[in-house]
Structures are given as structure tokens and as C-alpha cells.
Design an enzyme around this catalytic site. Structure first.
Site, PDB file in Angstrom:
ATOM      1  N   ASP A 130       0.854  -1.174   0.000  1.00  0.00           N
ATOM      2  CA  ASP A 130       0.000   0.000   0.000  1.00  0.00           C
ATOM      3  C   ASP A 130       0.897   1.234   0.000  1.00  0.00           C
ATOM      4  O   ASP A 130       2.047   1.165   0.458  1.00  0.00           O
ATOM      5  CB  ASP A 130      -0.901   0.018   1.245  1.00  0.00           C
ATOM      6  CG  ASP A 130      -2.153   0.882   1.046  1.00  0.00           C
ATOM      7  OD1 ASP A 130      -3.257   0.317   1.065  1.00  0.00           O
ATOM      8  OD2 ASP A 130      -2.021   2.111   0.860  1.00  0.00           O
TER       9      ASP A 130
ATOM     10  N   ASP B 199       3.109   2.643  -4.504  1.00  0.00           N
ATOM     11  CA  ASP B 199       1.898   2.925  -5.278  1.00  0.00           C
ATOM     12  C   ASP B 199       1.763   1.862  -6.361  1.00  0.00           C
ATOM     13  O   ASP B 199       2.628   1.742  -7.235  1.00  0.00           O
ATOM     14  CB  ASP B 199       2.024   4.321  -5.889  1.00  0.00           C
ATOM     15  CG  ASP B 199       0.776   4.750  -6.645  1.00  0.00           C
ATOM     16  OD1 ASP B 199      -0.073   3.880  -6.927  1.00  0.00           O
ATOM     17  OD2 ASP B 199       0.661   5.946  -6.960  1.00  0.00           O
TER      18      ASP B 199
ATOM     19  N   LYS C  90     -11.938  -5.675  -6.029  1.00  0.00           N
ATOM     20  CA  LYS C  90     -13.092  -4.804  -5.830  1.00  0.00           C
ATOM     21  C   LYS C  90     -13.171  -3.774  -6.949  1.00  0.00           C
ATOM     22  O   LYS C  90     -12.152  -3.243  -7.404  1.00  0.00           O
ATOM     23  CB  LYS C  90     -12.972  -4.067  -4.484  1.00  0.00           C
ATOM     24  CG  LYS C  90     -14.100  -3.063  -4.247  1.00  0.00           C
ATOM     25  CD  LYS C  90     -14.134  -2.570  -2.822  1.00  0.00           C
ATOM     26  CE  LYS C  90     -13.033  -1.565  -2.510  1.00  0.00           C
ATOM     27  NZ  LYS C  90     -13.116  -1.103  -1.111  1.00  0.00           N
TER      28      LYS C  90
END
Length: 257
Positions: A67, A86, A150
Site C-alpha cells: 500500500d 503505489d 473490488k
């Protein structure tokens, strides 16, 4: 702000976020993570999914979380390694590949954009992050590996799902109970990463090298086994690929259609 059921449950059971229950429910649905697996978690902060993944893989497994926000160390999970970076940058993806050191059984992503409040913009950014996760999964996953990602409902999500379906045995779309009622998020679960050199519908000419126990002819395409019904050893036949599994597939002779 009201504190909902899963927020309170996470506090009581010691998870870093309510999102832990989303992964628990997704894993119960499709058995994404097994004991001893190597799992890569993209967009892992604050670490709720890492905690669940570490529980599922056990002491012989390996969990890598990445993260751009800092992830606090885990006192009770020795199998978790965290990277700060990133995922939209190539250098971060290379660090993940290096940390995985070969075999990866599952890539999971709960990445979401920084919300602007403008849904069309947030949805487009969400889809971009989902595609980043998908590309990373294709780079990392072993044959037969699983993928969870997601994305926010909206334009081009069907196209994204079709792309995922090209690379996995099957894809399921679901919204776990732990998602907030007002949320537009949906999770795609890709089961069985396909690394085969053929896809259903492909037509090609193959040489039957042997015959299997069930009497089907067996051809080899770049080392991948293809079972052909009604073919004998030594035959050269034109076939259409009907079904593809991670390690073998089935084809029909075109002259028998």
C-alpha cells in the site's frame, strides 16, 4: 456517524478494519486461500485483509501486503511482509514480484481511490485500480491460482469482467454481507488462473501422441495436454478446443462435428 455491526465486531475480535469480514465471506464463498499458500494483498492498509489471509495460510504460508500508506507491523503474524508503494507505478509492481519470489497462489485487492465525491470520477478511478490489480495478478499467479478484486459498479465493468473471464476458469461477482448497504462496490472472484496456450473456440491441427486411460487421444500444445475424443495414437487431426482447465483441456475433432 453510526457504528455498524461489522465495525463493532472488528473492535471486539481485534481486527484492524471491518473489511476483514468481507474477505472472510468471500473466502467462505469460493475458497480463495488455503493453508500454506502465498498470498499478495494489494491496497492492504490498514491490514484487516492481511490478518485474515495470515490466519488462513497458517505458519507455513506467506502473505505480502502492499500500500502507499504505511502498514503497522503485526506482532502476532510472522508470515506477513509489507511493502510501501503505489501499485499504479511499475517500480512498486516490480518490488511485489521480487518479494513473491516465484510462486503465488492468490492475489487479492481491496484497493479503492481517494474519494472525490463525484461518482463518475471515483468509479473510473476504481476501474483503473482494478485493472492494475488484474495485470499484477496475471504477472504473479501460478496456474490454477485465484484472484479477488473490488470495483465500483458503472460503465465498462462488464468489459472488465469479460477480460477477467478470459484468464480464469470462471468468475463470480458478489457483494459480501459486510459491505455497507449503500455501497456500490462489487467483488469479482476469479477461480483457476489459466496459463494454457489455447482457449475455448480455438481451432488447430494436432498430432495424437498417446491414448489416455479413458480412450481419448492426447496431444501436446506447447507442453499443454489436450484430450481429443475418438482419436488414435499417430493421428494428425483438426480440432476445436471445447474446455480449458489450468493443466489440461478437451477438444473435439472438426471432422466429427
Amino acid at each position: 456517524m453510526t457504528r455498524d455491526h461489522y465495525y463493532n465486531k472488528a473492535k471486539q475480535e481485534g481486527y484492524r478494519s471491518r473489511a476483514a469480514y468481507k474477505l472472510k465471506q468471500l473466502d467462505q464463498l469460493e475458497n480463495v486461500i488455503d493453508r500454506g499458500d502465498t498470498v499478495v494483498d494489494l491496497g492492504a492498509a490498514p491490514g484487516g485483509w492481511l490478518e485474515v489471509a495470515a490466519e488462513e495460510v497458517g505458519p507455513e504460508g506467506n502473505v505480502i501486503g502492499v500500500d502507499f500508506q504505511r502498514i503497522d507491523d503485526f506482532a502476532d503474524h510472522d508470515t506477513v511482509e509489507t511493502l510501501r508503494g503505489d501499485m499504479t507505478e511499475d517500480k512498486t509492481r516490480k518490488r511485489v514480484v521480487d518479494a513473491a519470489d516465484g510462486s503465488v497462489d492468490a492475489v487479492i485487492s481491496d484497493m479503492a481511490p481517494n474519494m472525490s465525491g463525484e461518482y463518475s470520477l471515483d468509479q473510473a478511478r476504481s476501474l483503473h485500480l482494478a485493472r492494475q490489480a488484474f495485470e499484477t495478478a496475471l504477472e504473479l499467479l501460478d496456474s490454477g491460482g485465484d484472484f479477488v478484486v473490488k470495483v465500483f459498479e458503472g460503465p465498462d465493468v462488464d468489459d472488465f469482467r469479460a477480460d477477467v473471464e478470459e484468464e480464469f476458469q470462471y468468475v463470480r461477482a458478489t457483494s459480501p454481507k459486510a459491505s455497507r448497504d449503500e455501497s456500490s462496490e462489487v467483488y469479482f472472484i476469479g477461480k483457476g488462473r489459466l496459463t494454457a496456450p489455447v482457449r475455448p473456440g480455438d481451432e488447430l491441427e494436432v498430432e495424437i501422441e498417446s491414448v489416455g486411460d479413458e480412450g481419448d487421444g492426447i496431444a501436446s500444445v506447447d507442453g499443454y495436454r489436450l484430450f481429443v475424443s475418438g482419436a488414435e495414437e499417430g493421428d494428425t487431426v483438426a480440432v476445436r478446443v471445447e474446455d480449458v482447465k489450468p493443466n489440461f483441456g478437451f477438444a473435439q475433432r472438426l471432422d466429427r462435428d
